[in-house]
Write a protein that holds these residues in place. Structure first.
Motif, PDB file in Angstrom:
ATOM      1  N   TYR A 124       0.795  -1.229   0.000  1.00 14.63           N
ATOM      2  CA  TYR A 124       0.000   0.000   0.000  1.00 14.63           C
ATOM      3  C   TYR A 124       0.829   1.280   0.000  1.00 14.63           C
ATOM      4  CZ  TYR A 124      -3.695  -3.288   1.260  1.00 14.63           C
ATOM      5  OH  TYR A 124      -4.568  -4.332   1.254  1.00 14.63           O
ATOM      6  N   GLY A 125       2.110   1.188   0.320  1.00  9.05           N
ATOM      7  CA  GLY A 125       2.876   2.420   0.461  1.00  9.05           C
ATOM      8  C   GLY A 125       3.887   2.718  -0.623  1.00  9.05           C
ATOM      9  N   LEU A 126       4.448   1.678  -1.247  1.00 10.39           N
ATOM     10  CA  LEU A 126       5.561   1.911  -2.158  1.00 10.39           C
ATOM     11  C   LEU A 126       5.144   2.580  -3.460  1.00 10.39           C
ATOM     12  CD1 LEU A 126       7.817  -1.257  -1.723  1.00 10.39           C
ATOM     13  CD2 LEU A 126       8.045   1.011  -0.714  1.00 10.39           C
ATOM     14  N   ASN A 127       4.029   2.157  -4.038  1.00 15.05           N
ATOM     15  CA  ASN A 127       3.613   2.778  -5.301  1.00 15.05           C
ATOM     16  C   ASN A 127       3.328   4.268  -5.144  1.00 15.05           C
ATOM     17  OD1 ASN A 127       3.729   1.223  -7.700  1.00 15.05           O
ATOM     18  ND2 ASN A 127       2.139  -0.119  -6.904  1.00 15.05           N
ATOM     19  N   PRO A 128       2.543   4.690  -4.138  1.00 18.18           N
ATOM     20  CA  PRO A 128       2.367   6.144  -3.945  1.00 18.18           C
ATOM     21  C   PRO A 128       3.685   6.849  -3.652  1.00 18.18           C
ATOM     22  CG  PRO A 128       0.708   4.914  -2.724  1.00 18.18           C
ATOM     23  CD  PRO A 128       1.692   3.911  -3.236  1.00 18.18           C
ATOM     24  N   PHE A 129       4.578   6.184  -2.921  1.00 17.17           N
ATOM     25  CA  PHE A 129       5.881   6.762  -2.604  1.00 17.17           C
ATOM     26  C   PHE A 129       6.683   7.030  -3.872  1.00 17.17           C
ATOM     27  CE2 PHE A 129      10.414   5.657  -1.571  1.00 17.17           C
ATOM     28  CZ  PHE A 129      10.721   6.834  -0.898  1.00 17.17           C
ATOM     29  N   PHE A 130       6.783   6.041  -4.745  1.00 18.91           N
ATOM     30  CA  PHE A 130       7.531   6.208  -5.991  1.00 18.91           C
ATOM     31  C   PHE A 130       6.821   7.179  -6.934  1.00 18.91           C
ATOM     32  CE2 PHE A 130       9.439   2.014  -4.845  1.00 18.91           C
ATOM     33  CZ  PHE A 130      10.750   2.458  -4.795  1.00 18.91           C
ATOM     34  N   ARG A 131       5.514   7.241  -6.860  1.00 15.88           N
ATOM     35  CA  ARG A 131       4.768   8.163  -7.726  1.00 15.88           C
ATOM     36  C   ARG A 131       5.118   9.613  -7.374  1.00 15.88           C
ATOM     37  NH1 ARG A 131      -0.206   6.449  -6.600  1.00 15.88           N
ATOM     38  NH2 ARG A 131       0.078   4.660  -7.978  1.00 15.88           N
ATOM     39  N   ALA A 147      18.246   6.453  -5.388  1.00 16.08           N
ATOM     40  CA  ALA A 147      18.420   6.418  -3.936  1.00 16.08           C
ATOM     41  C   ALA A 147      17.229   5.753  -3.257  1.00 16.08           C
ATOM     42  CB  ALA A 147      18.609   7.842  -3.405  1.00 16.08           C
ATOM     43  N   SER A 148      16.029   6.022  -3.748  1.00 18.08           N
ATOM     44  CA  SER A 148      14.838   5.420  -3.146  1.00 18.08           C
ATOM     45  C   SER A 148      14.796   3.920  -3.384  1.00 18.08           C
ATOM     46  CB  SER A 148      13.576   6.081  -3.710  1.00 18.08           C
ATOM     47  OG  SER A 148      13.475   5.852  -5.108  1.00 18.08           O
ATOM     48  N   ALA A 149      15.263   3.467  -4.553  1.00 19.60           N
ATOM     49  CA  ALA A 149      15.301   2.032  -4.819  1.00 19.60           C
ATOM     50  C   ALA A 149      16.229   1.326  -3.838  1.00 19.60           C
ATOM     51  CB  ALA A 149      15.753   1.778  -6.254  1.00 19.60           C
ATOM     52  N   LEU A 150      17.419   1.904  -3.621  1.00 23.80           N
ATOM     53  CA  LEU A 150      18.356   1.323  -2.655  1.00 23.80           C
ATOM     54  C   LEU A 150      17.793   1.387  -1.245  1.00 23.80           C
ATOM     55  CD1 LEU A 150      21.725   2.753  -4.026  1.00 23.80           C
ATOM     56  CD2 LEU A 150      20.966   0.387  -4.110  1.00 23.80           C
ATOM     57  N   LEU A 151      17.085   2.486  -0.939  1.00 25.87           N
ATOM     58  CA  LEU A 151      16.478   2.623   0.391  1.00 25.87           C
ATOM     59  C   LEU A 151      15.485   1.509   0.658  1.00 25.87           C
ATOM     60  CD1 LEU A 151      15.887   4.268   2.985  1.00 25.87           C
ATOM     61  CD2 LEU A 151      14.194   5.546   1.659  1.00 25.87           C
ATOM     62  N   VAL A 152      14.633   1.205  -0.315  1.00 28.00           N
ATOM     63  CA  VAL A 152      13.624   0.160  -0.144  1.00 28.00           C
ATOM     64  C   VAL A 152      14.283  -1.203   0.031  1.00 28.00           C
ATOM     65  CG1 VAL A 152      11.779  -1.090  -1.326  1.00 28.00           C
ATOM     66  CG2 VAL A 152      11.807   1.406  -1.346  1.00 28.00           C
ATOM     67  N   GLY A 178      14.263 -10.262   3.035  1.00 29.19           N
ATOM     68  CA  GLY A 178      13.642  -8.943   2.995  1.00 29.19           C
ATOM     69  C   GLY A 178      13.693  -8.337   1.613  1.00 29.19           C
ATOM     70  N   ALA A 179      14.845  -8.457   0.942  1.00 31.16           N
ATOM     71  CA  ALA A 179      14.965  -7.926  -0.414  1.00 31.16           C
ATOM     72  C   ALA A 179      14.037  -8.657  -1.357  1.00 31.16           C
ATOM     73  CB  ALA A 179      16.417  -8.049  -0.885  1.00 31.16           C
ATOM     74  N   PHE A 180      13.934  -9.973  -1.203  1.00 32.91           N
ATOM     75  CA  PHE A 180      13.057 -10.750  -2.066  1.00 32.91           C
ATOM     76  C   PHE A 180      11.596 -10.327  -1.890  1.00 32.91           C
ATOM     77  CE2 PHE A 180      10.271 -14.438  -2.653  1.00 32.91           C
ATOM     78  CZ  PHE A 180      10.550 -14.761  -3.972  1.00 32.91           C
ATOM     79  N   LEU A 181      11.180 -10.156  -0.647  1.00 27.73           N
ATOM     80  CA  LEU A 181       9.808  -9.703  -0.396  1.00 27.73           C
ATOM     81  C   LEU A 181       9.550  -8.335  -1.012  1.00 27.73           C
ATOM     82  CD1 LEU A 181       9.055 -10.725   3.321  1.00 27.73           C
ATOM     83  CD2 LEU A 181       7.946 -11.582   1.245  1.00 27.73           C
ATOM     84  N   ALA A 182      10.511  -7.421  -0.870  1.00 27.32           N
ATOM     85  CA  ALA A 182      10.347  -6.088  -1.451  1.00 27.32           C
ATOM     86  C   ALA A 182      10.207  -6.175  -2.965  1.00 27.32           C
ATOM     87  CB  ALA A 182      11.537  -5.206  -1.068  1.00 27.32           C
ATOM     88  N   GLY A 183      11.044  -6.992  -3.592  1.00 23.97           N
ATOM     89  CA  GLY A 183      10.950  -7.151  -5.038  1.00 23.97           C
ATOM     90  C   GLY A 183       9.640  -7.784  -5.456  1.00 23.97           C
ATOM     91  N   LEU A 184       9.212  -8.803  -4.734  1.00 29.31           N
ATOM     92  CA  LEU A 184       7.962  -9.488  -5.058  1.00 29.31           C
ATOM     93  C   LEU A 184       6.768  -8.551  -4.968  1.00 29.31           C
ATOM     94  CD1 LEU A 184       6.911 -12.340  -5.767  1.00 29.31           C
ATOM     95  CD2 LEU A 184       6.513 -12.691  -3.329  1.00 29.31           C
TER      96      LEU A 184
END
Length: 616
Positions: A208-215, A228-233, A251-257
């Motif tokens: 629920y948060g990443l798409n609005p964040f990147f937008r 920078a935001s990609a590395l932060l996530v 954690g990285a896998f979940l973020a990517g998924l």
């Protein structure tokens, strides 16, 4: 202010790594071997067992693990539930069979030479896992990932990567008997609760948060902020999982998924890719540095027997299992040699198991050396087998009925459309009318949102970047349509396409006659001025409204079209002005396609001044 010495102190190791990579990797590539093998050999050379140019390999290995973290993030980005479902037979059937049977065989062998049951289990699963980074790197170098054997290999790797998470969760449970006296039930329940809460937090924020964040960040137009935001996530999710006792890779896998369905997926992948490649190279070098040549000399007989047994045994098992799941023997053998090495996660599971008391250091050290040696020898075996099989590849050109659907379905679109403005939207409408789903790239957030109503695969990204085009599937596309409204960016994209994607046809939107001639000089496959055809249709409709017979109006419009094309070709061959454009300050001016029947007549004093008419 920092002293000069403090600035210089970190430069020698960096220069050492860069120098070793620059020397070793090209040499191995010239020999026809994988770049991974070059990194491993460079690590051996500069490590403690070699020239000892790096004093603290463990510190380097800690940093290099970020390469595996970023690799898992990109693997997560490439996954979707629909793709998992289409590959379910090979992922959960072939992948499960490979991991289970290989772990049982290798664990049994470890038990037979005197390892404890728990140490045998850890050894079996650690060595049964394959090197995802090595396999994907070699498949990428050969352009074999879309092939049937490449897809099956990816399915096995995918199951292995998915299994790392439960394996890391099982190890503490195996050790719980020994730790039961030291840890209360409440503490264990609290640890489980923290772990579940952390996973839930990553899922909720990602969902629920990443798409609005990147937008919001995309609207700023600052490319470096997106990086920078990609590395932060990625690193934030990895750190959170590490804090609760799980792996950073999870954690990285979940973020990517969770970002796999995001419109920003391709841009994120392109931003992460340079860091991933650099850190993975560092990771392979750290693996090379971890090979203790003194231990190898001390236990050379055991390792000399174990390494071929692991490589050949895993190759045989994967070959037979692939055949049982519908592959040809040849494809099964290629998958087997690609996946015969131990994996990166052996260097994660073995230290964790040692720390939990599941195996002693005396048991873990030779297994670690064995894993590193298989990663060193595996690419050589795969390269040799590939060269032998390549001489008899004619039969492989036949269609394979057992081919696995692409794991990157959206990246196999036949058409890539760059730009989703007023021009690109109409192009997509025509393609959709014939059932052709194009992959669309645009860097305007509002357009991406609008495209959602079309049911299109539209991703946020800068189409002038080679890495973004590659991530979006330009290498697989039959056609690339450039529909943006920036002429400079358009010419840059054309140059990138002609240099890197020679198999793709280039269809380009031209702005005017001058731009059309320039595009023709760049040998685009097709170009059209954005207002030319609409003006022809407009003129034809005007003739019909004025009483001209429809057939005559159509013939007239077609005649104008032919004359214009003929002049355009002539202007391309002899120059837009027959050489006059070479005069400094000369400009291309519109010319009639047919000789005018009369002289222009000005209807006002101002117009007469412009036309230079004399006042009568």
């Amino acid at each position: 202010m920092a002293s000069t010495a403090s600035h210089v102190s970190f430069l020698p190791p960096i220069l050492t790594f860069c120098g070793a990579a620059v020397v070793a990797v090209p040499v191995f590539r010239l020999l026809g071997l994988s770049a991974v093998l070059g990194y491993l050999a460079a690590g051996v050379a500069i490590g403690p067992s070699g020239l000892s140019l790096v004093e603290d390999p463990q510190t380097i290995a800690t940093v290099a693990e970020l390469g595996v973290v970023l690799l898992l993030f990109i693997i997560g980005l490439e996954l979707k539930l629909s793709h998992l479902w289409s590959m379910k037979r090979d992922i959960f059937g072939l992948g499960f069979a490979q991991l289970t049977l290989t772990a049982v065989c290798l664990g049994g062998a470890a038990l037979a030479i005197g390892f404890s049951p728990k140490a045998s289990f850890v050894t079996g699963v650690a060595v049964a896992l394959s090197a995802t980074a090595i396999a994907l790197q070699m498949l990428g170098e050969r352009n074999d990932l879309p092939t049937p054997y490449g897809q099956r290999s990816f399915a096995i790797l995918l199951f292995q990567d998915l299994s790392v998470v439960p394996l890391l969760a099982i190890l503490p449970l195996l050790a719980s008997g020994a730790a039961a006296e030291q840890t209360s039930l409440m503490d264990r329940l609290l640890t489980v609760g923290e772990t579940l809460a952390a996973i839930a937090a990553v899922i909720l924020v990602g969902r629920y948060g990443l798409n609005p964040f990147f937008r919001v960040l995309a609207r700023s137009g600052a490319r470096e902020v997106m990086t920078a935001s990609a590395l932060l996530v990625v690193l934030g999710a990895a750190l959170l999982m590490q804090e609760v006792g799980l792996s950073m890779a999870m954690g990285a896998f979940l973020a990517g998924l969770l970002l796999a369905e995001s419109n920003f997926r391709h841009q994120l992948e392109a931003d992460i890719e340079p860091f991933r490649g650099m850190l993975l190279g560092l990771f392979f070098m750290s693996v090379g540095m971890s090979i203790d040549l003194a231990l190898v000399r001390e236990q050379w007989l055991l390792l000399a027997l174990a390494a071929p047994v692991v490589l050949l045994g895993k190759t045989l098992l994967i070959t037979v299992l692939s055949r049982l799941f519908g592959a040809r023997w040849r494809d099964g053998l290629r998958s087997g040699t690609i996946l015969c090495t131990a994996g990166e996660f052996a260097f994660v599971l073995l230290p964790v198991a040692t720390g939990l008391g599941l195996m002693t250091a005396a048991e873990a050290q030779p297994v670690t050396a064995l894993a590193a040696i298989t990663m060193l020898l595996g690419p050589i075996l795969s390269t040799v087998v590939e060269k032998v099989l390549s001489r008899h590849r004619e039969a492989e050109e036949e269609p394979d009925p057992g081919a696995v659907p692409g794991h990157e379905g959206e990246l196999e679109s036949r058409v890539l459309v760059i730009g989703f403005g007023r021009f690109g939207q109409i192009v997509n409408q025509v393609l959709l009318a014939q059932g052709i789903d194009a992959t669309v790239i645009d860097n305007d957030v509002a357009r991406i949102r609008d495209a959602g109503r079309f049911g299109l695969k539209v991703y946020y990204g800068d189409g002038t970047r080679l890495d973004v085009l590659r991530a979006a599937g330009a290498e697989k596309a039959e056609m690339i349509c450039i529909c943006i409204d920036d002429q400079d960016a358009m010419m840059k994209i054309i140059e990138i396409i002609h240099e890197n994607f020679k198999n793709a046809r280039s269809f380009v939107r031209a702005f005017d006659r001058i731009h059309a001639v320039e595009l023709m000089h760049h040998d685009v496959d097709y170009q059209i001025r954005e207002v030319f055809e609409s003006a022809i249709v407009f003129g034809r409709a005007a003739l019909e409204e004025l009483g001209t017979d429809p057939d005559t109006a159509a013939a007239t419009a077609n005649d104008v079209r032919k004359r214009d094309i003929a002049r355009l070709v002539l202007q391309k061959e002899v120059g837009t002005m027959g050489g006059a454009e070479l005069v400094v300050g000369a400009k291309i001016t519109p010319e009639p396609l047919k000789a005018p029947t009369g002289k222009a007549k000005a209807l006002s004093p101002e117009t007469r001044d412009i036309l230079g008419e004399e006042v009568l």
